[in-house]
Design an enzyme around this catalytic site. Structure first.
Site, PDB file in Angstrom:
ATOM      1  N   ASN A  13       0.810  -1.217   0.000  1.00 11.57           N
ATOM      2  CA  ASN A  13       0.000   0.000   0.000  1.00 11.57           C
ATOM      3  C   ASN A  13       0.845   1.269   0.000  1.00 11.57           C
ATOM      4  O   ASN A  13       0.599   2.204  -0.773  1.00 11.57           O
ATOM      5  CB  ASN A  13      -0.923   0.013   1.222  1.00 11.57           C
ATOM      6  N   ILE A  14       1.844   1.315   0.889  1.00  9.52           N
ATOM      7  CA  ILE A  14       2.646   2.522   1.031  1.00  9.52           C
ATOM      8  C   ILE A  14       3.473   2.772  -0.228  1.00  9.52           C
ATOM      9  O   ILE A  14       3.482   3.886  -0.774  1.00  9.52           O
ATOM     10  CB  ILE A  14       3.554   2.422   2.275  1.00  9.52           C
ATOM     11  N   CYS A 129       3.224   6.740  10.468  1.00 10.10           N
ATOM     12  CA  CYS A 129       2.092   7.596  10.098  1.00 10.10           C
ATOM     13  C   CYS A 129       1.591   8.364  11.316  1.00 10.10           C
ATOM     14  O   CYS A 129       1.300   9.570  11.239  1.00 10.10           O
ATOM     15  CB  CYS A 129       0.971   6.778   9.467  1.00 10.10           C
ATOM     16  N   SER A 160      -6.876  -0.119   5.930  1.00  4.33           N
ATOM     17  CA  SER A 160      -5.752   0.650   5.394  1.00  4.33           C
ATOM     18  C   SER A 160      -4.404   0.108   5.857  1.00  4.33           C
ATOM     19  O   SER A 160      -3.359   0.587   5.420  1.00  4.33           O
ATOM     20  CB  SER A 160      -5.871   2.120   5.817  1.00  4.33           C
ATOM     21  N   GLY A 162      -1.788  -2.649   5.730  1.00  4.08           N
ATOM     22  CA  GLY A 162      -1.349  -3.825   5.001  1.00  4.08           C
ATOM     23  C   GLY A 162      -0.488  -4.738   5.858  1.00  4.08           C
ATOM     24  O   GLY A 162      -0.252  -4.461   7.043  1.00  4.08           O
ATOM     25  N   PRO A 163       0.009  -5.823   5.279  1.00  3.64           N
ATOM     26  CA  PRO A 163       0.822  -6.787   6.042  1.00  3.64           C
ATOM     27  C   PRO A 163       2.052  -6.160   6.674  1.00  3.64           C
ATOM     28  O   PRO A 163       2.414  -6.501   7.801  1.00  3.64           O
ATOM     29  CB  PRO A 163       1.207  -7.829   4.977  1.00  3.64           C
ATOM     30  N   GLY A 164       2.709  -5.229   5.951  1.00  2.42           N
ATOM     31  CA  GLY A 164       3.899  -4.590   6.494  1.00  2.42           C
ATOM     32  C   GLY A 164       3.592  -3.777   7.736  1.00  2.42           C
ATOM     33  O   GLY A 164       4.312  -3.842   8.741  1.00  2.42           O
ATOM     34  N   ARG A 166       1.046  -4.185   9.776  1.00  3.98           N
ATOM     35  CA  ARG A 166       0.665  -5.088  10.871  1.00  3.98           C
ATOM     36  C   ARG A 166       1.882  -5.775  11.483  1.00  3.98           C
ATOM     37  O   ARG A 166       1.943  -6.025  12.685  1.00  3.98           O
ATOM     38  CB  ARG A 166      -0.333  -6.119  10.352  1.00  3.98           C
ATOM     39  N   ASN A 168       4.707  -4.477  11.826  1.00  3.98           N
ATOM     40  CA  ASN A 168       5.551  -3.490  12.492  1.00  3.98           C
ATOM     41  C   ASN A 168       4.869  -2.795  13.673  1.00  3.98           C
ATOM     42  O   ASN A 168       5.294  -1.720  14.085  1.00  3.98           O
ATOM     43  CB  ASN A 168       5.978  -2.405  11.481  1.00  3.98           C
TER      44      ASN A 168
END
Length: 311
Positions: A13-14, A129, A160, A162-164, A166, A168
């Site tokens: 996403n990012i 964020c 909003s 994504g796996p990354g 979550r 982190n």
């Protein structure tokens, strides 16, 4: 001025939102490559449709690419754990790194607060964020009154994340808490993130609490409002949800400092922020995505300007 060539690592996403922003909005940057590890990711598919070179072989594939030497700046939107290897490899090849993970290898950068102090750093960390949304507020209070304690709660739509993001979560709270102190100016800081599963998805909202020394309430409000306008220059959807709330705490009220249980006398400042996304990739509720990628883009644009001025 010639455009500075960039690449993005991370096709989630990012990374995908950032790619779209560079293509649509940047006057100083040219994106050459999108790097991922999943050949079927939507980010890589979109990059191919937009004529951006791609590889699903990670940083190794990027380094082997014939045009790798043309790249000056690399955005890393992968994960905090992967960034450690990425940073070593990229710095060995003389690349500037803008880190959108909470790895915190380089100095924390919040554009309206301290970007110009780190233009020569080889690795710039964009915190999180939540950090991009709340550290400016704490810094705004700090420039008027000493902040003894700052606490923030960042609430984002579950869709909003994504796996990354979550993966982190722990790094998010640690990195954001640290940034509240090192960049925001608070003596102590605490950060909490909430992934809200509500349907329809809710917009990103942040609550900022500062316990600070006595000072002019009008000056604090003016400082916060000025900071909000500064962030709005690159994140138009960033806004105060309501007026800044200030409560004067006396000894008779017996408020104690969180964590230390020390008695507190001074001002309790509460600020409520909402971030509406530009909907370049995910819908407008994903303000957390927008503020992170917009801050990274702002940072890269400033690096490019500095590069062109010195060359």
């Amino acid at each position: 001025m010639s455009k500075v060539k960039v690449a993005i690592i991370g096709s989630g996403n990012i990374g995908t939102d950032l790619m779209i922003k560079v293509l649509r909005n940047s006057k100083n940057l040219e994106i050459l490559a999108m790097v991922g590890v999943d050949a079927e990711s939507d980010g890589l598919a979109r990059a191919k449709r937009l004529d951006v070179w791609t590889t699903h072989e990670g940083i190794d594939g990027l380094v082997r690419w014939a045009h790798f030497n043309e790249i000056a700046i690399v955005f890393d939107a992968a994960s905090a754990s992967a960034h450690k290897k990425h940073d070593e490899v990229l710095r060995a090849h003389g690349k500037r790194v803008i880190d959108l993970t909470p790895a915190a290898i380089g100095p924390f950068v919040i554009p309206p607060v301290n970007l110009d102090s780190h233009l020569d750093s080889p690795n710039l960390n964009m915190v999180t964020c939540g950090g991009q949304a709340t550290v400016p507020i704490v810094a705004a209070v700090s420039r008027v009154a000493k902040v003894k304690y700052a606490e923030i709660v960042a609430s984002i739509a579950s869709k909003s994340a994504g796996p990354g993001t979550r993966a982190n979560i722990d790094e998010f709270t640690e990195t954001t808490s640290h940034a509240l102190v090192t960049v925001g100016g608070a003596a102590r800081g605490k950060a909490v993130i909430v992934l809200n599963p509500a349907e329809p998805p809710l917009m990103m909202r942040d609550t900022v609490l500062c316990l600070c020394d006595d000072a002019s309430e009008d000056e604090i409000k003016a400082s916060v409002e000025e900071m909000v306008r500064s962030v709005q220059e690159y994140v138009p959807g960033y806004r105060l949800k309501q007026d800044v709330q200030i409560e004067r705490v006396t000894r008779e009220q017996q408020l104690v400092m969180p964590e230390t249980a020390e008695p507190f006398v001074g001002l309790k400042v509460s600020v409520f922020v909402e971030v509406e996304g530009a909907a370049h990739y995910l819908p407008a509720y994903a303000g957390n995505l927008d503020i992170m990628t917009s801050a990274a883009l702002r940072t890269a644009e400033r690096l490019a300007e500095n590069h062109n001025q010195t060359n």
